[in-house]
Motif scaffolding. Structure first.
Motif, PDB file in Angstrom:
ATOM      1  N   UNK A  25      12.200 -57.033  35.667  1.00 59.72           N
ATOM      2  CA  UNK A  25      11.476 -55.925  35.056  1.00 59.72           C
ATOM      3  C   UNK A  25      10.621 -55.260  36.128  1.00 59.72           C
ATOM      4  N   UNK A  26      10.958 -54.028  36.439  1.00 57.16           N
ATOM      5  CA  UNK A  26      10.205 -53.264  37.422  1.00 57.16           C
ATOM      6  C   UNK A  26       9.382 -52.255  36.644  1.00 57.16           C
ATOM      7  N   UNK A  27       8.056 -52.243  36.886  1.00 57.25           N
ATOM      8  CA  UNK A  27       7.282 -51.229  36.185  1.00 57.25           C
ATOM      9  C   UNK A  27       6.264 -50.570  37.112  1.00 57.25           C
ATOM     10  N   UNK A  28       6.238 -49.265  37.031  1.00 55.62           N
ATOM     11  CA  UNK A  28       5.309 -48.468  37.833  1.00 55.62           C
ATOM     12  C   UNK A  28       5.413 -48.746  39.317  1.00 55.62           C
ATOM     13  N   UNK A  29       6.637 -48.894  39.809  1.00 57.14           N
ATOM     14  CA  UNK A  29       6.810 -49.247  41.227  1.00 57.14           C
ATOM     15  C   UNK A  29       6.675 -48.010  42.122  1.00 57.14           C
ATOM     16  N   UNK A  30       5.787 -48.149  43.101  1.00 61.00           N
ATOM     17  CA  UNK A  30       5.640 -47.136  44.142  1.00 61.00           C
ATOM     18  C   UNK A  30       5.955 -47.804  45.472  1.00 61.00           C
ATOM     19  N   UNK A  31       6.672 -47.128  46.315  1.00 61.15           N
ATOM     20  CA  UNK A  31       6.864 -47.624  47.678  1.00 61.15           C
ATOM     21  C   UNK A  31       6.404 -46.524  48.631  1.00 61.15           C
ATOM     22  N   UNK A  32       5.448 -46.894  49.497  1.00 60.74           N
ATOM     23  CA  UNK A  32       4.919 -45.908  50.442  1.00 60.74           C
ATOM     24  C   UNK A  32       5.255 -46.339  51.857  1.00 60.74           C
ATOM     25  N   UNK A  33       5.533 -45.354  52.699  1.00 61.58           N
ATOM     26  CA  UNK A  33       5.764 -45.623  54.121  1.00 61.58           C
ATOM     27  C   UNK A  33       4.630 -45.010  54.921  1.00 61.58           C
ATOM     28  N   UNK A  34       4.149 -45.761  55.912  1.00 60.95           N
ATOM     29  CA  UNK A  34       3.071 -45.251  56.746  1.00 60.95           C
ATOM     30  C   UNK A  34       3.653 -44.268  57.748  1.00 60.95           C
ATOM     31  N   UNK A  35       3.063 -43.087  57.799  1.00 61.70           N
ATOM     32  CA  UNK A  35       3.450 -42.136  58.835  1.00 61.70           C
ATOM     33  C   UNK A  35       2.241 -41.957  59.743  1.00 61.70           C
ATOM     34  N   UNK A  36       2.371 -41.067  60.722  1.00 64.38           N
ATOM     35  CA  UNK A  36       1.287 -40.894  61.686  1.00 64.38           C
ATOM     36  C   UNK A  36      -0.046 -40.602  61.002  1.00 64.38           C
ATOM     37  N   UNK A  37      -0.005 -39.703  60.007  1.00 65.39           N
ATOM     38  CA  UNK A  37      -1.266 -39.245  59.443  1.00 65.39           C
ATOM     39  C   UNK A  37      -1.564 -39.848  58.071  1.00 65.39           C
ATOM     40  N   UNK A  38      -0.525 -40.182  57.301  1.00 61.32           N
ATOM     41  CA  UNK A  38      -0.811 -40.577  55.918  1.00 61.32           C
ATOM     42  C   UNK A  38       0.294 -41.489  55.404  1.00 61.32           C
TER      43      UNK A  38
END
Lengths: 327, 344, 294
Positions: B6-19
């Motif tokens: 069960x996946x819920x409200x999954x966010x995946x973020x990648x770090x870039x130079x600024x944000x």
């Protein structure tokens, strides 16, 4: 463009310190002709020799036997300089839009290469033709002086196509040009190719493993298996009513919109053979459910049957085993 | 049936130079035991990030937020030192190119035996670390501590190879991965999955590098795994037709969001979202000179520069003012068939 | 997307502090050596001429008057270090430059043409590889250097070039073989371009980036290798100031007059570090994966 009994042989070394020498023939005695203004698709799985066939037709690899004619000339007999001058008329679009474009050159220098290669000197003409090709493939004039890393995969493939069409070629080999692209981008490129082909009247040899794409693009289809053409005919005949057992099996494995037709129910045993270990007789005999003794002894030749050509003993009455039946 | 995953409200973020740039933005997904759920999307849609987040295999410059529950246990908050416990017997993954996930200097039989051993290891670790998480699915009863053998049986490895219909299992077991064909390698990977008896299997483009005839075989093997072992499978692919062959339900992803989710037949026969329609419309069909295939104009957006409102609006022929201003959310339009579009 | 190639390059260079330091060191030393090499500007860098004897100030430890102290003859060590810079910076450039030129030509021919040319070039290169490079270089320099005193700098450089070229030949050949297989080279052949044009427009530019990285890294090594020559009485003949020689000459006075060898050694080290950091930075500049990310 036509080929007679074309073969390509590679030497492979294996064993300890390369002590064992063997020859493989990814293209084995292929006769082929692409008629003026038609799209012929060579369809096959990986290792069927279809890309090598495309390269051999353009003499990017040297055939070990057979002859290739382009506009009535045997290109194997041309001098190197004559062949180079001819190259802008017989072009190729590569599979990978990344590695086939030099990242250190501007788009205009990539696209104009066939013109320069054929010895064109007039800078303004080169410039004008290049600009025309770039706009024909749907890129803006600003693309000319950019580097390829500034473009997406689909746009890069447009650049590759522009390079192929810049010299108004009579014959173009398209080596799986959309297999690395997303479906929506593939649709754009396929429609572009159809427009360019009908606009120019050139002949295209399309190399693909994708049945749906082949069907959509081609007038005729040749099915290749283990270095040989096993079936050839109009797209409607070959895809609509396949005759060779391999073509039938291949088609039954292609997923379609009809999800009640499960490819997971298809029973095909084994993998395509490797060129170092081909079965005797018909090369499909070890996977074919109709195979009988003759199939394992003798290689069937491509002969006409049912409005197309098939290389299968099931259809050649004089050699057919009376005990076996079709379907 | 219970939800194995069960996946819920999954966010995946990648770090870039600024944000931080979000490749996955609020994905909900549930897979029941013995069910195959397809995740379809083009490159950059975030589908692979979802797969990696489920596996806790995201690269170091990425972070996951939200919940990923395997048999009721949240995995996002799990410390990474325990991640190996969770992978393997709880969830496992097969990749597009199996060569990269097989050890090139180990024979096939050794790698398969290692898979068996790791099951034993799981059990041992369980005993000594009572405070650690319970391995989802639990250890295999046949490998209780006293019987843990140092040299695992090649028999079980051969059996697994036979199960995935490799022509000559004894011969294949003695080979190194590079000596096998692409199809054979993928089947070895699946054999390993059989040995691990995972509750959840994530398959990321498992047949993309394979020929159609081999693809058909691999697909039927995966279906068998889900039927016989009750494994829940997340099948990630760019090819909606391949997904249609195996999945009971399918989620279509675009720019990090699920834009349509429903029973496979409903999504394929009656697509609701303009993107799904375009995707299906751009599949070549018919012969030359017949109906031209539809093309979606433009290209998917850069996750660093997402449009406002609906992320598909710049390419959508039905886009209205509301689409450019207001974000979309999934709505249940038909029975179990969800779509995120302002048209409905 | 529309960022120009040059600004991306600058971004990569200044995005990494190590590269900034490396390039900074090299630029500073270049400037110093240019000023020191030209007599009218020499006094801007150093107060004393490098070879004026002043026995009254001999053996002075570092002070404001003599930053790096003075030597046995009262010569200002700072002045001698500054005077040594032009030669110590020129040597790696000349040695590596010549090695690269030889290696690039031979390696490209060998890789692109193949056949017996390739075999021959590789076997000869392997012959030189078989010896430990420092031993080989010292032997060659010793044999040559014994004949003519005034040509010792040239001879010692020649020795290093003899040791250096096989590496670049191998490197260039390996790169050419890889590049030759790239579809864009196939495409150029399909376009009818001639061999030399393909080498010039497609092969060399790709080769250049890789070789430039190795060459920059190699310059630091060459500098240090050269300084070892002094230990064996080879290389630059005294009284010409040279950093390696100064380190060697100062060793006899350790630990008392430590500044004789310490400061030349320190400068040598910083210079070598500058080459090394700049080389690493160059690698990032040419790395397409890093380019794609920005």
């Amino acid at each position: 463009m036509s080929a007679e009994a074309l073969s390509v042989t590679y030497k492979v070394r294996s064993g300890f310190l390369g002590s064992v020498h063997r020859e493989i023939k990814p293209v084995d005695g292929v006769d082929l002709s692409v008629r003026a203004g038609e799209v012929l698709t060579v369809i096959g799985e990986s290792g069927s020799g279809k890309s090598t066939l495309g390269f051999a037709l353009l003499r990017l690899v040297k055939p070990s036997a057979g002859r290739v004619f382009f506009s009535g000339k045997d290109i194997g007999r041309l001098k190197a300089s004559e062949l180079r001058a001819l190259r802008r008329h017989m072009q190729i679009v590569f599979q990978d839009p990344y590695s086939s474009l030099d990242p250190r050159l501007h788009v205009k220098d990539i696209v104009s290469e066939p013109l320069i290669g054929s010895g064109m000197k007039d800078q303004s003409e080169i410039e004008a033709r290049t600009a025309r090709a770039v706009s024909l493939v749907g890129l803006g004039p600003s693309a000319m002086s950019k580097y390829v890393h500034e473009f997406s995969g689909g746009q890069r493939q447009r650049i590759g196509i522009a390079r192929a069409i810049v010299g108004d070629p009579k014959f173009v080999v398209l080596d799986e040009p959309t297999s690395n692209l997303d479906v929506s981008i593939q649709a754009q490129i396929l429609n572009l190719l159809l427009d360019l082909q009908s606009g120019s009247g050139a002949s295209y040899l399309f190399i693909s493993h994708n049945m749906a794409v082949a069907q959509y693009l081609s007038d005729r289809i040749a099915v290749m298996y283990a270095g040989e053409i096993v079936e050839r005919g109009t797209a409607k005949d070959v895809i609509g009513e396949p005759m060779h057992p391999y073509t039938k099996d291949l088609l039954s494995c292609v997923p379609t919109m009809d999800i009640s037709k499960k490819v997971t129910d298809v029973k095909i045993s084994g993998d395509p053979p490797s060129f170092t270990d081909l079965p005797s007789g018909c090369r499909y005999s070890n996977r074919c459910k109709y195979a009988f003794d003759l199939c394992r002894e003798k290689r069937p030749a491509l002969a006409s049957a049912g409005g197309r050509e098939v290389a299968c003993f099931l259809y050649h009455k004089e050699e057919k085993d009376p005990g076996a039946s079709v379907r | 049936m219970t939800d194995a995953l069960k996946v819920s409200g999954l966010w995946v973020d990648y770090r870039t130079k600024s944000a931080w740039a979000s490749a996955v933005r609020g994905v909900d997904l549930a897979v029941r035991e013995g069910e195959v759920v397809g995740v379809v999307g083009e490159s950059g849609s975030g589908k692979s990030s979802v797969a990696l987040a489920i596996m806790k295999l995201l690269p170091a410059n990425a972070r996951a937020r939200g919940r990923v529950e395997v048999l009721g246990k949240d995995m996002v908050g799990l410390p990474s030192r325990d991640a190996h416990l969770y992978r393997g017997s709880g969830v496992t993954m097969i990749f597009q190119e199996p060569m990269t996930s097989l050890n090139p200097v180990m024979r096939v039989s050794e790698q398969l035996s290692e898979a068996v051993l790791s099951r034993v290891e799981h059990y041992k670790l369980e005993m000594f670390r009572s405070d650690s998480i319970a391995v989802p699915g639990g250890p295999d009863p046949r490998f209780s501590m006293p019987q843990a053998r140092p040299a695992p049986p090649p028999k079980e490895a051969i059996q697994a190879l036979r199960q995935v219909r490799i022509g000559d299992p004894e011969r294949a077991a003695a080979k190194y991965p590079h000596e096998l064909s692409g199809g054979e390698r993928q089947r070895v990977m699946i054999a390993m999955s059989f040995l691990l008896r995972p509750r959840v299997l994530v398959a990321d483009e498992p047949t993309t590098a394979l020929d159609v005839t081999t693809q058909a075989q691999v697909l039927s093997l995966l279906l068998g795994l889900s039927k016989d072992e009750g494994t829940a499978i997340v099948f990630v692919s760019h090819d909606i037709l391949v997904v249609g062959q195996v999945a009971q339900r399918v989620a279509v992803m675009y720019a990090g969001e699920i834009v349509e989710f429903g029973p496979t037949e409903a999504v394929l026969k009656n697509p609701l979202h303009p993107y799904t329609k375009g995707l299906i419309g751009s599949i070549p069909s018919g012969f030359k000179g017949g109906k031209r295939i539809e093309q979606i104009p433009g290209a998917p957006p850069d996750i660093m520069r997402l449009p406002s409102g609906c992320k598909f609006n710049p390419r959508c022929k039905f886009a209205m003012d509301r689409c450019r201003a207001e974000e979309t959310a999934l709505k249940e339009l038909e029975d179990d068939h969800f779509v995120a579009c302002h048209l409905y | 997307m529309s960022k120009s190639s040059a600004s991306v390059t600058l971004g990569i260079i200044f995005g990494n502090w190590a590269t900034v330091v490396g390039v900074g060191i090299l630029v500073a030393f270049f400037a110093l050596s240019v000023l020191a090499a030209w007599p009218p500007t020499y006094h801007l860098v150093a107060r004393y001429p490098p070879d004026s004897l002043n026995f009254g100030a001999a053996n002075a430890s570092p002070s404001l008057a003599h930053l790096f102290g003075t030597d046995r003859e009262g010569r200002d060590i700072f002045a001698r270090v500054v005077a040594a810079l032009p030669i110590d910076i020129a040597i790696p450039f000349e040695v590596v430059g010549a090695s690269v030129a030889i290696g690039l030509v031979l390696g490209t021919f060998a890789g692109y043409l193949g056949g017996w040319i390739e075999e021959l070039v590789l076997r000869v290169a392997d012959l030189f590889f078989a010896f430990p490079n420092i031993v080989l270089a010292l032997t060659i320099a010793a044999i040559l250097g014994s004949t003519e005193e005034s040509l010792r700098v040239v001879y010692s450089e020649l020795a290093l070039i003899v040791v250096g070229w096989p590496f670049y030949t191998r490197l260039a050949r390996a790169q050419v073989i890889t590049i030759k297989q790239m579809p864009f080279v196939r495409a150029a052949e399909a376009s009818g371009l001639g061999k030399f044009r393909i080498v010039r427009t497609h092969v060399i530019p790709h080769l250049a980036s890789v070789i430039a990285v190795y060459a920059t890294l190699d310059m630091g090594t060459t500098l240090l290798l050269y300084s070892i020559f002094a230990f064996f009485g080879l290389g630059v003949a005294p009284p010409t100031p040279e950093l390696g020689r100064m380190v060697y000459d100062g060793l006899s006075a350790l630990p008392g007059n430590w500044w004789w060898s310490f400061f030349p050694g320190l400068v040598l080290m910083i210079l070598a570090l500058g080459f090394s950091l700049a080389g690493e930075g160059l690698r990032d500049v040419f790395d397409p994966r890093l380019r794609g990310q920005r």
